[in-house]
Design a protein around this motif. Structure first.
Motif, short mmCIF file in Angstrom:
data_model
loop_
_atom_site.label_atom_id
_atom_site.label_comp_id
_atom_site.label_asym_id
_atom_site.label_seq_id
_atom_site.Cartn_x
_atom_site.Cartn_y
_atom_site.Cartn_z
N UNK A 1 -48.87 -20.49 16.15
CA UNK A 1 -48.20 -21.03 17.33
C UNK A 1 -47.45 -19.91 18.06
N UNK B 1 -45.08 -19.85 20.10
CA UNK B 1 -43.66 -20.00 20.42
C UNK B 1 -42.74 -19.85 19.22
N UNK B 2 -43.31 -19.67 18.01
CA UNK B 2 -42.46 -19.59 16.83
C UNK B 2 -42.64 -18.25 16.13
N UNK C 1 -43.05 -12.33 16.94
CA UNK C 1 -43.85 -13.46 17.39
C UNK C 1 -45.32 -13.09 17.27
N UNK D 1 -47.78 -12.84 19.21
CA UNK D 1 -48.43 -11.96 20.17
C UNK D 1 -48.08 -10.49 19.95
N UNK E 1 -38.05 -1.42 33.91
CA UNK E 1 -36.85 -2.25 34.08
C UNK E 1 -36.28 -2.17 35.48
N UNK F 1 -37.06 -6.80 33.02
CA UNK F 1 -36.40 -8.07 33.34
C UNK F 1 -35.53 -7.92 34.58
N UNK G 1 -41.44 -31.11 16.29
CA UNK G 1 -40.83 -29.78 16.29
C UNK G 1 -41.81 -28.74 16.83
N UNK G 2 -43.06 -28.84 16.42
CA UNK G 2 -44.01 -27.81 16.83
C UNK G 2 -44.68 -28.12 18.17
N UNK H 1 -42.69 -28.63 21.61
CA UNK H 1 -42.15 -27.43 22.23
C UNK H 1 -43.21 -26.75 23.11
N UNK H 2 -44.45 -26.68 22.59
CA UNK H 2 -45.51 -26.08 23.39
C UNK H 2 -45.80 -26.94 24.62
N UNK I 1 -43.51 -26.58 27.89
CA UNK I 1 -43.47 -25.38 28.74
C UNK I 1 -43.66 -25.70 30.23
N UNK J 1 -37.78 -19.09 27.12
CA UNK J 1 -38.47 -19.99 26.20
C UNK J 1 -39.73 -19.37 25.63
N UNK J 2 -40.48 -18.66 26.47
CA UNK J 2 -41.76 -18.14 26.00
C UNK J 2 -41.64 -16.67 25.61
N UNK J 3 -41.72 -16.39 24.31
CA UNK J 3 -41.56 -15.00 23.84
C UNK J 3 -42.59 -14.06 24.45
N UNK J 4 -43.78 -14.59 24.82
CA UNK J 4 -44.81 -13.71 25.36
C UNK J 4 -44.39 -13.12 26.70
N UNK K 1 -41.31 -12.68 27.71
CA UNK K 1 -40.22 -11.74 27.46
C UNK K 1 -40.77 -10.35 27.23
N UNK K 2 -41.80 -10.28 26.41
CA UNK K 2 -42.36 -8.98 26.08
C UNK K 2 -43.01 -8.35 27.30
N UNK L 1 -42.37 -8.62 30.50
CA UNK L 1 -41.54 -8.09 31.57
C UNK L 1 -40.62 -6.99 31.07
#
Lengths: 576, 323
Positions: A109, A111-112, A156, A158, A322, B1, B236-237, B240-241, B244, B314-317, B319-320, B322
């Motif tokens: 998943x 997101x986790x 994560x 990815x 940045x 960011x 829980x799983x 959340x997806x 989005x 919310x989305x870790x992907x 975050x990475x 940007x």
């Protein structure tokens, strides 16, 4: 291996059925039996639709409704599987049975964190508290060979590579000490070198922990390398079962023989792939002859070698930084690559994922701009320094076939419209009727019925769709076709048919092919010349016979040694 | 960011400039405010005097420049109708509209998400089918019809709830709230439901579609294969997806809720910005209309920016990507 011990999995005359809407019943698995003892790897082999995945899912209690077990029994660790509950008494899915899926990119998943996904099963099944589960997760990551496990826990999915993700998936499957692991195509989505590591890991788990593994796969090389026993399935029925050595060396059933024969060989080059069943040959040949005649009429440019040359090609991908204006991280995908493709040959580009081979395909097709260097088509620059905007004839000359036949055909268009699009766009037919006629010839040339034009892509199987993608590329009457992993999502026997088709079309219409693949055996069978890439650089290029028989670069040698082949069968006395 | 944020803000400023120009130019041609403001028998001199005092005798560009300069200083002009500063009028009406929008958003999320999940988990259950059918009605009924029907049932026939106004409000500094009194809360209910209905069905359908998608994904199958409890997997799983895209849609919809509160506010005589705008339109009160347009534009831009940032949280992907 202890023969007396309770088998971890015993399937006896299992039948799985799917009731259909019209009242009839589709039998996905019929009368299948197999036994797995602790520490044994049992491979379940067959093509898509053979029912092998259905067996895997049934054992895991993941059989999708309305599928049901109609007859037979499954015992897991001696306990009978209860179809009503979807598990066996005292057997908990995830604790006693672990699962490894095909695609590590999608089975976690996004997101986790890795930690959360690794520890949740332990917390539910073993009632471990957070700290204990975390400690065990660390141990597991170490045991499956992930570097810096502490840091990885917080990562994560990815942020990990495909191989690392598959290790995490295996770690999750092992987290509660299962007796049985069901691994459904665990290495299909991975590179050879990663595949070799994962296979070794699975073998070590069976030997070291005495776990029984049900390995569902279509790759005969993988089977030869790690399985103790093999069961071959065809259309829901078991056609042959026995030790790996028996089945692969001396197959008895004709289907088993054909399936093993269809595996592309890396050790010698054959003229054609042996295929299962023949196609409507005569019609296809006539259609190809017609295509050839048309292609020649439109072909006025003089033949001159090379048709394509790539000179010092560099491609950078940059991420933004940045601050505004800052350059950010730069990644060089292709680094100073030069090669040339002669008219009429099949040129292979091999390497592992991320080596830049697809980027080159995209530059040649005009989908990506090079950072430096240039690409020439018949001496005319088409990308990079001095390239003018690609106009009609140049675009038309270079066509592409993509890897995934499911996403590369527009599902809302009829095949007829998809195939006539390039014909009409390049004005290759003066009337709509003529275009339709051309479409019919194209469809026949790739070995399908002309009626296919009326239907939508979903009506076709993966192999048929790939044939249609080829027909679409041919529709533009190209001189060069860039094939990006054209068969890597297909079954072996279908792969053999598609590769034969490409060979035939090349012979019939004098096409040049740039074949991009990670499958070395396919490359050997198809290509006249081959270039090996790693990390954006071209390491070696040679005639394919020379390259495979006497590789010069250490990396090429390593790659070749890692490919699982039928020559090295586990359990056989090590002769070679 | 930071770079993303700065470029977002730059875009936002550009959008606002265009919005201000459009609102200024558009309302310049709506009608002549002098004709509406002056007495019927006013002399030509009187009208010219009024025109000059309102600054309407200057060239268009000068008027726009002045408008922009004043706007940046927070001065949105004087309402032609009430002869009071527009900023003051909007500040006065803002709490009413925002409270209405907050209630509508909470209602639509609090009901839409569970209903969507229900429809995804038991697609063939009676409840799910009923909800699905009702949602069609919800999505196709115009807001004013819903409002009138609700008034008819709950205010006229049953007499449970008030049919118009905000009820009693409590002033907290410059913010007047209806959340603290019974009559204020009662008054919020009907317009809140009216405004939320469309939202609710939209979110429900979105959650349902996303949830069905997510439930058939490999990672959920893998979670099942690890024997995790069904409730844990679903709530829980998978949820959340599935949520989005709901973030984006909710964000965008808050903007349109504010904008479309006009209809609801008119039906319920809700003293918010929408009603202010409608009154301004009927009176050709250009400064108010222009200010309203600017304000709604600003809210849209702000909310979109916030949504973008929230998404990255919310989305870790993202975050990475940007960073």
């Amino acid at each position: 291996m202890n023969v007396q011990s309770t088998p971890v999995l015993a399937i006896d005359s299992l039948r799985v059925e799917y009731p259909l809407a019209n009242g009839s019943v589709f039998t996905a698995v019929e009368n299948a039996s197999l036994i797995i003892r602790p520490g044994e790897i049992h491979a379940l082999v067959g093509e898509s639709g053979a029912g092998k995945t259905t067996i895997g899912n049934t054992v895991m209690g993941l059989l999708e409704k309305p599928g049901r077990i109609a007859a037979g029994s499954i015992h897991i660790d001696g306990k009978r599987f209860d179809p009503a509950r979807g598990s066996a008494e005292g057997i908990v899915l995830g604790r006693d049975v672990g699962a490894v899926f095909q695609d590590p990119m999608t089975s976690l998943n996004p997101l986790f964190t890795i930690e959360s996904q690794l520890t949740e099963a332990m917390r539910f099944h073993l009632r471990l508290d957070k700290a204990a589960a975390r400690a065990r997760a660390l141990e597991l990551l170490e045991s499956v060979g992930i570097p810096e496990p502490k840091r990885r826990l917080k990562a994560y999915p990815h942020q990990l590579s495909g191989g690392q993700r598959q290790r995490v998936v295996i770690a999750a499957a092992l987290s509660c000490n299962p007796k049985l692991v069901v691994a459904d195509e665990p290495t299909t989505a991975l590179d050879v070198s990663v595949q070799a590591q994962i296979l070794k890991l699975l073998r070590d788990l069976a030997d070291g922990r005495g776990i029984g593994i049900l390995l569902v796969t279509h790759n005969m090389g993988v089977v030869a390398q790690i399985a103790d026993r093999v069961t071959i399935m065809h259309r829901g029925k078991v056609v042959e079962t026995g030790t790996t050595e028996e089945v692969l060396r001396r197959p008895k059933a004709s289907y088993a023989k054909a399936l093993i024969g269809a595996v592309p060989r890396i050790d010698q080059r054959l003229d054609r792939f042996p295929v299962l069943g023949d196609e409507g040959k005569g019609r296809a040949e006539r259609a190809r002859a017609e295509l050839r005649a048309k292609a020649e009429r439109s072909n006025v440019a003089a033949e001159e070698a090379p048709i394509l040359s790539v000179e010092n090609l560099c491609v950078d991908y940059t991420t933004s930084g940045w601050l505004p204006g800052s350059k950010g991280h730069r990644f060089r995908a292709v680094d100073g690559v030069s090669f040339s493709v002669r008219s009429g040959e099949v040129f292979g580009l091999v390497g592992e994922s991320g080596c830049g081979k697809t980027t080159i395909a995209n530059v040649v097709s005009g989908l990506v701009r090079p950072t430096a260097g240039r690409v020439l088509y018949r001496g005319q620059s088409i990308a990079g320094g001095g390239a003018s905007r690609r106009v009609g004839p140049l675009r038309q000359a270079i066509q592409m076939i993509f890897q995934d036949p499911y996403s590369s055909l527009n599902s809302r268009m009829r095949i007829g419209s998809i195939l006539s699009e390039p014909i009409l766009f390049y004005r290759l037919a003066s009337t709509r009727a003529e275009a339709e006629n051309d479409v019919a010839r194209l469809i026949e040339a790739v070995g399908l019925e002309a009626e296919a034009a009326e239907r939508f892509p979903h009506a076709f199987s993966g192999g048929q769709r790939q044939r249609l993608s080829i027909a679409r590329a041919l529709g533009a009457r190209p001189k060069l076709i860039v094939c990006d992993e054209p068969t890597s999502s297909l079954d072996v026997s279908v792969q053999a048919q598609i590769l034969n088709l490409l060979k035939d079309l090349r012979d019939a219409t004098g096409l040049t092919l740039l074949l991009i693949s990670h499958d070395l055996a396919v490359v050997r069978q198809m290509c006249d010349r081959v270039a090996v890439m790693r990390q954006g650089q071209l390491l070696e290029q040679a005639d394919s016979e020379t390259l495979f028989d006497a590789p010069q670069h250490a990396y090429t040698k390593e790659l070749l040694s890692l490919v699982p082949t039928l020559d090295r069968i586990r359990g056989e006395t090590k002769a070679a | 960011m930071l770079k993303v944020l700065l470029s977002r803000l730059g875009q936002a400023a550009l959008v606002m400039l265009v919005v201000s120009a459009v609102s200024f130019v558009m309302f310049r041609y709506v009608g002549d405010p002098v004709a509406t403001m002056s007495r019927e028998n006013a002399s030509v001199e009187e009208k010219a005097e009024l025109r000059r005092s309102l600054g309407l005798d200057q060239p268009l560009v000068v008027q726009y420049g002045r408008f922009l300069g004043r706007t940046l200083r927070g001065d949105l002009g004087i309402s032609y109708r009430n002869q009071r500063p527009v900023t003051e009028l909007i500040a006065e009406r803002l709490p009413a509209t925002l409270e209405l929008v907050i209630v509508a958003t909470i209602l639509s999320l609090a009901l839409g998400i569970p209903l969507g999940v229900l429809c995804a988990l038991k697609p063939n259950g009676i409840a799910a089918r009923l909800v699905q059918a009702l949602s069609l009605i919800g999505i196709s009924t115009p807001t004013f019809v819903t409002g009138i029907v609700l008034i008819l049932v709950f205010a006229v026939s049953l007499g449970w709830l008030p049919s118009f106004g905000r009820g009693q409000v409590v002033d907290l500094g410059w913010w007047s709230t209806g959340f603290l009194t019974i009559s204020g809360l009662k008054s919020l209910l009907l317009p809140g439901i009216t405004l939320a209905l469309y939202q609710l069905t939209l979110i429900m359908r979105l959650v349902r579609a996303e949830m069905i998608d997510v439930l058939s994904s490999d990672y959920i199958r893998f979670a099942k294969a690890r024997g995790l409890p069904t409730r844990y997997i679903h709530f829980r799983l998978a949820l959340r997806n599935a949520l989005m895209p709901v973030i984006t849609v909710t964000g965008l919809q808050i903007g349109s809720l504010i904008a479309f509160a006009i209809v609801t506010e008119t039906v319920f005589q809700w003293p918010g910005m929408g009603l202010l705008f409608i009154q301004a339109v009927s009176f050709v009160d250009i400064p108010v209309m222009a200010a309203y347009l600017l304000f709604v534009g600003l809210l849209f831009v702000l909310i979109n920016t916030v949504v973008d940032i929230l998404y990255a949280v919310v989305d870790p992907r993202l975050r990475a990507r940007s960073a």
